[in-house]
Design a protein around this motif. Structure first.
Motif, PDB file in Angstrom:
ATOM      1  N   UNK A   1       0.829  -1.215   0.000  1.00 38.42           N
ATOM      2  CA  UNK A   1       0.000   0.000   0.000  1.00 38.42           C
ATOM      3  C   UNK A   1       0.860   1.261   0.000  1.00 38.42           C
ATOM      4  N   UNK A   2       1.887   1.275   0.837  1.00 40.31           N
ATOM      5  CA  UNK A   2       2.731   2.465   0.946  1.00 40.31           C
ATOM      6  C   UNK A   2       3.490   2.720  -0.351  1.00 40.31           C
ATOM      7  N   UNK A   3       4.092   1.660  -0.916  1.00 33.55           N
ATOM      8  CA  UNK A   3       4.860   1.841  -2.158  1.00 33.55           C
ATOM      9  C   UNK A   3       3.952   2.248  -3.317  1.00 33.55           C
TER      10      UNK A   3
ATOM     11  N   UNK B   1       4.212  -0.114 -10.182  1.00 30.01           N
ATOM     12  CA  UNK B   1       3.140  -0.819  -9.481  1.00 30.01           C
ATOM     13  C   UNK B   1       3.092  -2.279  -9.925  1.00 30.01           C
ATOM     14  N   UNK B   2       3.297  -2.519 -11.211  1.00 27.82           N
ATOM     15  CA  UNK B   2       3.326  -3.892 -11.714  1.00 27.82           C
ATOM     16  C   UNK B   2       4.440  -4.691 -11.042  1.00 27.82           C
ATOM     17  N   UNK B   3       5.590  -4.061 -10.846  1.00 27.34           N
ATOM     18  CA  UNK B   3       6.702  -4.750 -10.201  1.00 27.34           C
ATOM     19  C   UNK B   3       6.366  -5.100  -8.750  1.00 27.34           C
ATOM     20  N   UNK B   4       5.701  -4.163  -8.045  1.00 27.31           N
ATOM     21  CA  UNK B   4       5.307  -4.420  -6.649  1.00 27.31           C
ATOM     22  C   UNK B   4       4.332  -5.589  -6.567  1.00 27.31           C
ATOM     23  N   UNK B   5       3.323  -5.593  -7.435  1.00 34.66           N
ATOM     24  CA  UNK B   5       2.321  -6.665  -7.445  1.00 34.66           C
ATOM     25  C   UNK B   5       2.959  -7.989  -7.852  1.00 34.66           C
ATOM     26  N   UNK B   6       3.803  -7.956  -8.854  1.00 37.52           N
ATOM     27  CA  UNK B   6       4.430  -9.188  -9.357  1.00 37.52           C
ATOM     28  C   UNK B   6       5.289  -9.854  -8.298  1.00 37.52           C
ATOM     29  N   UNK B   7       6.041  -9.046  -7.521  1.00 38.78           N
ATOM     30  CA  UNK B   7       6.880  -9.605  -6.469  1.00 38.78           C
ATOM     31  C   UNK B   7       6.029 -10.244  -5.369  1.00 38.78           C
ATOM     32  N   UNK B   8       4.885  -9.621  -5.087  1.00 36.76           N
ATOM     33  CA  UNK B   8       3.995 -10.179  -4.068  1.00 36.76           C
ATOM     34  C   UNK B   8       3.459 -11.540  -4.505  1.00 36.76           C
TER      35      UNK B   8
ATOM     36  N   UNK C   1      -8.035  -4.324  -2.570  1.00 32.27           N
ATOM     37  CA  UNK C   1      -7.904  -3.554  -1.328  1.00 32.27           C
ATOM     38  C   UNK C   1      -6.588  -2.797  -1.265  1.00 32.27           C
ATOM     39  N   UNK C   2      -5.535  -3.349  -1.858  1.00 28.29           N
ATOM     40  CA  UNK C   2      -4.264  -2.612  -1.946  1.00 28.29           C
ATOM     41  C   UNK C   2      -4.457  -1.344  -2.766  1.00 28.29           C
ATOM     42  N   UNK C   3      -5.086  -1.482  -3.935  1.00 26.82           N
ATOM     43  CA  UNK C   3      -5.317  -0.316  -4.795  1.00 26.82           C
ATOM     44  C   UNK C   3      -6.220   0.707  -4.147  1.00 26.82           C
ATOM     45  N   UNK C   4      -7.308   0.229  -3.501  1.00 28.21           N
ATOM     46  CA  UNK C   4      -8.245   1.145  -2.855  1.00 28.21           C
ATOM     47  C   UNK C   4      -7.586   1.875  -1.689  1.00 28.21           C
ATOM     48  N   UNK C   5      -6.869   1.141  -0.859  1.00 24.56           N
ATOM     49  CA  UNK C   5      -6.205   1.763   0.293  1.00 24.56           C
ATOM     50  C   UNK C   5      -5.115   2.739  -0.147  1.00 24.56           C
TER      51      UNK C   5
ATOM     52  N   UNK D   1      -3.672  -2.104  -9.986  1.00 18.58           N
ATOM     53  CA  UNK D   1      -3.270  -3.215  -9.124  1.00 18.58           C
ATOM     54  C   UNK D   1      -4.022  -4.495  -9.497  1.00 18.58           C
ATOM     55  N   UNK D   2      -5.321  -4.387  -9.790  1.00 24.99           N
ATOM     56  CA  UNK D   2      -6.096  -5.570 -10.179  1.00 24.99           C
ATOM     57  C   UNK D   2      -5.634  -6.110 -11.524  1.00 24.99           C
ATOM     58  N   UNK D   3      -5.345  -5.225 -12.464  1.00 35.09           N
ATOM     59  CA  UNK D   3      -4.903  -5.661 -13.782  1.00 35.09           C
ATOM     60  C   UNK D   3      -3.537  -6.339 -13.707  1.00 35.09           C
ATOM     61  N   UNK D   4      -2.628  -5.731 -12.950  1.00 31.88           N
ATOM     62  CA  UNK D   4      -1.299  -6.325 -12.805  1.00 31.88           C
ATOM     63  C   UNK D   4      -1.383  -7.678 -12.102  1.00 31.88           C
TER      64      UNK D   4
END
Length: 290
Positions: free
Chosen positions: A18-20, A179-186, A217-221, A268-271
């Motif tokens: 969320x922060x990143x 953002x794609x990199x953050x989601x992909x790593x998760x 929820x990550x994207x919304x927050x 975030x949802x698309x990634x």
């Protein structure tokens, strides 16, 4: 939703994501605000350029006020102000600290009407016919306006708008990549869990659902957090300089907030969807070589 599920959804990894993501959205929101407010800024600057109508010294005040009323009815006039000879002299004394009457023996200033034009008419072509139209009145002796400044403002605002659009497009691509990199790593850290769910017969839609819900929820927050920072920054600027209310308007701020929130959720949802599908297509052996 059970307590156990909430712990899996809102853990430290969730907070970090969320922060990143919010930091990226803040930068994107600032650029979007600059793009949207560029037009308002150009209108504000153009409508505050002085257009001075100089009048005959012996013109009666009643005739001048009648002229001012006629000018106010024109489509190109946003506002007008009548400045008498005495008021012009007073402004000069206050500005320069000396009284011209003391060494000239008379008041050298003429009565005038200060005009502010609507932004659409604050350009060289429109000013040319406006000047010709006003000079046709016998009370008017001359018209004073800073043509060079007006041309410079129009030219620089056009360059600024093009530059902001280019930077906004580039920043959008960079934001998507970050953002794609953050989601992909998760999701990468959960690749073996995804494979295990496949082995027990879970469908792709069932596997994707918790990841998509989490990233929603990550994207919304992140969007809410970014909006809070942007609103706080706008409030601070307006408190420091109230004149910025002409540029930082409520409608622009609402558009920026809504766009930032929607972009955060969608990206975030698309990634997440793209990354999950990637791991769903891989075999067990491929997971060890990533």
């Amino acid at each position: 939703m059970s307590t156990k599920h909430r712990v899996r959804l809102f853990d430290m990894q969730f907070i970090t994501a969320c922060i990143s993501t919010a930091m990226v959205l803040i930068l994107l929101g600032l650029m979007l605000f600059l793009v949207l407010s560029a037009h308002r800024l150009s209108v504000y600057v153009r409508e505050n350029l002085n257009f001075t109508v100089l009048l005959n010294n012996d013109a009666p005040e009643s005739a001048i006020l009648a002229l001012q009323k006629r000018l106010d009815s024109e489509a190109f006039v946003k506002a007008s102000a009548y400045i008498s000879k005495e008021e012009a002299l007073k402004e000069e004394v206050e500005t320069m600290g000396s009284d011209p009457v003391e060494f000239l023996g008379y008041n050298p200033f003429s009565p005038s009407i200060e005009l502010k034009l609507h932004a659409a008419y604050a350009n060289a072509d429109s000013v040319a016919w406006i000047k010709e139209r006003i000079l046709a009145d016998k009370l008017v002796t001359d018209i004073d306006y800073r043509q060079g400044l007006m041309d410079s403002v129009n030219r620089n605002i056009s360059k600024l708008s093009i530059g902001l659009l280019a930077v906004a497009a580039l920043l959008t691509l960079i934001s998507f990549a970050l953002i794609n990199n953050t989601v992909r790593l998760t999701i990468y850290s959960k690749r073996f869990l995804i494979h295990t769910m496949k082995l027990v017969g879970a469908g792709w839609g069932f596997i994707r659902r918790p990841f998509l819900r989490r990233n929603f929820w990550v994207g919304l927050s992140s969007g809410v957090l970014a909006d809070a920072v942007l609103v706080a920054a706008a409030y601070t600027l307006v408190s420091y300089e109230p004149g910025l209310l002409a540029v930082i308007t409520t409608d622009i701020l609402l558009w920026v907030m809504l766009s930032t929130l929607l972009f955060g959720v969608l990206i975030t949802c698309m990634c997440a969807y793209i990354s999950i599908n990637k791991y769903l297509r891989l075999s067990a052996g491929d997971l060890y070589y990533m």
